[in-house]
Design a protein around this motif. Structure first.
Motif: not given
Lengths: 373, 269
Positions: A132-142
């Motif tokens: 996952r792409f999780e900048p700052g803990g937010h899941d923004l998708g693969p």
């Protein structure tokens, strides 16, 4: 379809689009094999950058791979410039050498981590939704969706911005250079794009698919258009279509996604190759067939013209004479040629006698003068 | 346009080009006055194409300097038009006749800017000039050799250059196209432009050109056709094939030049 499946499909289609954009220019420069060479040769760059950063998601991997790709192109050119060997042989020497360095490094030092040979060749598209792409803990998708989305957008922006320069440097590098439009810079810029695209795509879809996606869709689109801008658009569309088709096949067969997409590329190409209007195989065969009939009809008209007004006319212009010994046509062939010629208005039929019409005389005359000059 | 009128259109000094250690051009000096129509002639491997490419900076020179109207090539690049050999490009490239002609404007447009209506109009005018206006939408792979050459010429015309370099524009074209091209070249000369042409046909030199350079790795001679196109110079340039040349050289009147004689004595690459 489940959310992970949609994510996989999106990654595959966007990767296909990005690969098609650079693939078109590789094909037009007769460098399709360079897609193969670059996508394999970037491996040592990826591996070394991975050792240093210990992170497959690091942007350094992209940078290192791009540098290795450009180095590969430069090495191939250096070798072929010695004139001791041809460019294709140089390519065949450089890229396995680079690739094998990468393989040796992986198997010696990284055999038990995320980076292994199978993943490099075939990718891990099925696992892409877990990354996952999780900048700052937010899941923004693969992550791969973001990576390939960015690369594809950059490719699109560069192709649109430098469309004119890419076109001229590809069609006529001599003129481009004399006008100061630096075809060498364009060339290495394109090679950088190919390398970046290949590294972005490789750990999602694998090297084999990168090659298939860069070569297949542009080759198919080339049979459908003779405008560069349309060629680019069609390549992207056919690439995305191949990806979708392959993905569906993979789900149906429960087989390797990358493998099935490569099959999808092959199927799309084959369909276009057979059915393309104008340049497809079917159209070509049909054209040849109709040419054969048209030729026979004109042949008939010329035959009648030659004997017009001669004593032999009555005999020579009989239908049964045509499938007699002198002309040697079969009865069936004669029937169809005569019917066709009547339909085209070249001859008129009066029982067994054939008469040339005015149009027939003109067509026969034109055919004769055509062969005379 | 601010052009240095006193400087020659093209000045080449001490130009040497070598592929590895094999010299292709040795120490070439050349002045082409403005407003001349010049033929570059010489046997195969004499370095004619290389000379043009070196002038345009397409092949690196080992030594020497090139000036176009008094300034370096890079400074005066906008004054130069180039027609490469027809066979140097891929005619299956997916593009149209009009598009190829518009490429002549790319230099003036500079980076990134796209050709627009103005460039389109200029291209159409140029196509009309070469008698190819009806072909503007045509895919370039459908053109005959002569038509391809006309398209290349139209592309050079839209460059609106002061000095043109053309590499074998008569290669593989029919007689009618050749004459049409010659008329066009003469028209360019009448407008005060300079045209440098790699040429092969000894028969037509005197009809087509007023200036000549004979080349064979070194410069054999250059100057007006009436002074330099002599049997001695041809012998120097073409070496052993003297018997063959004697009939063409102006020193020997030879057989009358009838239409049937055209193309006889053509030296093929």
């Amino acid at each position: 379809m489940s959310v992970p499946q949609i994510e996989i499909l999106a990654i595959a289609m966007i990767t296909a689009a990005g690969c098609a954009l650079v693939g078109v220019f590789l094909m037009l420069r007769r460098l399709a094999m360079l897609a193969d060479a670059i996508s394999h040769a970037i491996l040592p760059g990826i591996v070394v950058a991975f050792f240093l950063t210990e992170d497959l998601a690091s942007p350094w991997l992209v940078i290192a791979a791009a540098a290795t790709g450009v180095l590969t192109v430069a090495l191939v050119e250096l070798l072929s410039r010695t004139r001791r060997l041809k460019e294709d042989a140089a390519m065949g020497l450089v890229f396995p050498a680079m690739f094998s360095i990468g393989i040796v490094l992986i198997t010696r030092y990284a055999g038990n981590v995320h980076l292994d040979v199978d993943a490099v060749l075939l990718g891990e598209l099925a696992f892409a939704p877990f990354d996952r792409f999780e900048p700052g803990g937010h899941d923004l998708g693969p992550r791969h969706l973001w990576l390939m989305g960015t690369i594809t957008l950059i490719n699109l922006a560069l192709v649109m911005l430098f469309f004119k320069e890419l076109k001229l440097a590809t069609f006529d590098p001599g003129l481009a250079a004399s006008l100061g439009l630096a075809p060498v810079v364009i060339h290495y810029g394109l090679m950088t794009m190919v390398s970046v695209t290949a590294v972005g795509a490789f750990d999602a879809v694998g090297l084999v698919l990168v090659v298939a996606l860069m070569v297949g869709p542009p080759a198919a689109a080339y049979l459908l258009t003779d405008r560069l801008s349309v060629l680019l658009g069609l390549s992207v569309l056919l690439g995305a279509l191949s990806a979708a088709l392959g993905f569906g096949l993979a789900i149906w067969l429960d087989a390797s996604i990358a493998g099935c997409i490569a099959v999808g590329v092959g199927v799309v190409f084959l369909v276009v190759f057979l059915a393309a209007p104008g340049r497809g195989l079917v159209a070509e065969l049909r054209r040849r067939k109709s040419q054969r009939w048209e030729f026979a009809q004109v042949m008939l008209a010329i035959h009648l013209l030659q004997h017009e007004g001669t004593p032999a006319e009555a005999e020579e212009s009989r239908v049964d004479h045509l499938h007699g010994k002198e002309v040697g046509w079969t009865a069936e062939f004669t029937r169809r040629v005569v019917a066709g010629a009547v339909r085209r208005g070249l001859v008129e039929r009066d029982a067994e006698r054939l008469h040339l019409t005015e149009l027939g005389r003109v067509e026969a005359g034109r055919a004769l003068s055509g062969t005379a000059t | 346009m601010s052009i240095d009128d006193k400087a020659p259109a093209v000045r080449v000094t001490d130009l040497t080009v070598a592929y590895r250690h094999r010299p292709v051009l040795w120490d070439i000096d050349l002045d082409v006055p403005a407003g001349k129509l010049m033929a570059i002639m010489g046997p195969n491997g004499a370095g004619k194409t290389t000379l043009i490419k070196a002038i345009l900076g397409l092949v690196p020179a080992a030594a020497g300097r090139v000036e176009i109207h008094g300034k370096s090539y890079v400074e005066n690049r906008h004054l130069v038009g180039y027609v490469p050999q027809r066979g140097s490009v891929d005619w299956d490239f997916p593009t149209t006749v009009l598009d190829v002609v518009m490429m002549g404007r790319y230099g003036a447009l500079g980076w990134i800017k796209r050709p627009g209506k103005r460039e389109r109009e200029q291209a159409v005018v140029a196509l009309e000039k070469v008698g190819m206006a009806d072909f503007q939408g045509r895919q370039i792979s459908q053109l005959s050799g002569g038509q391809q050459q006309r398209v290349f010429l139209a592309r050079a015309l839209v460059q609106d250059a002061q000095v043109y370099f053309m590499d074998e524009p008569f290669q593989g074209v029919d007689a009618r196209t050749e004459l049409a091209i010659v008329d066009l070249l003469k028209e360019l000369r009448e407008q005060g432009r300079t045209v440098v042409v790699v040429h092969h046909d000894l028969q037509t030199v005197q009809d087509y050109f007023d200036w000549i350079m004979l080349l064979n790795v070194r410069r054999i001679a250059s100057g007006s056709v009436s002074e330099k196109f002599t049997e001695d110079n041809l012998r120097l340039a073409y070496g052993g094939r003297v018997d063959f040349l004697q009939r063409k050289a102006p020193a020997d009147p030879g057989p009358d030049e009838t239409g049937d004689m055209r193309g006889y004595g053509r030296i093929r690459p």
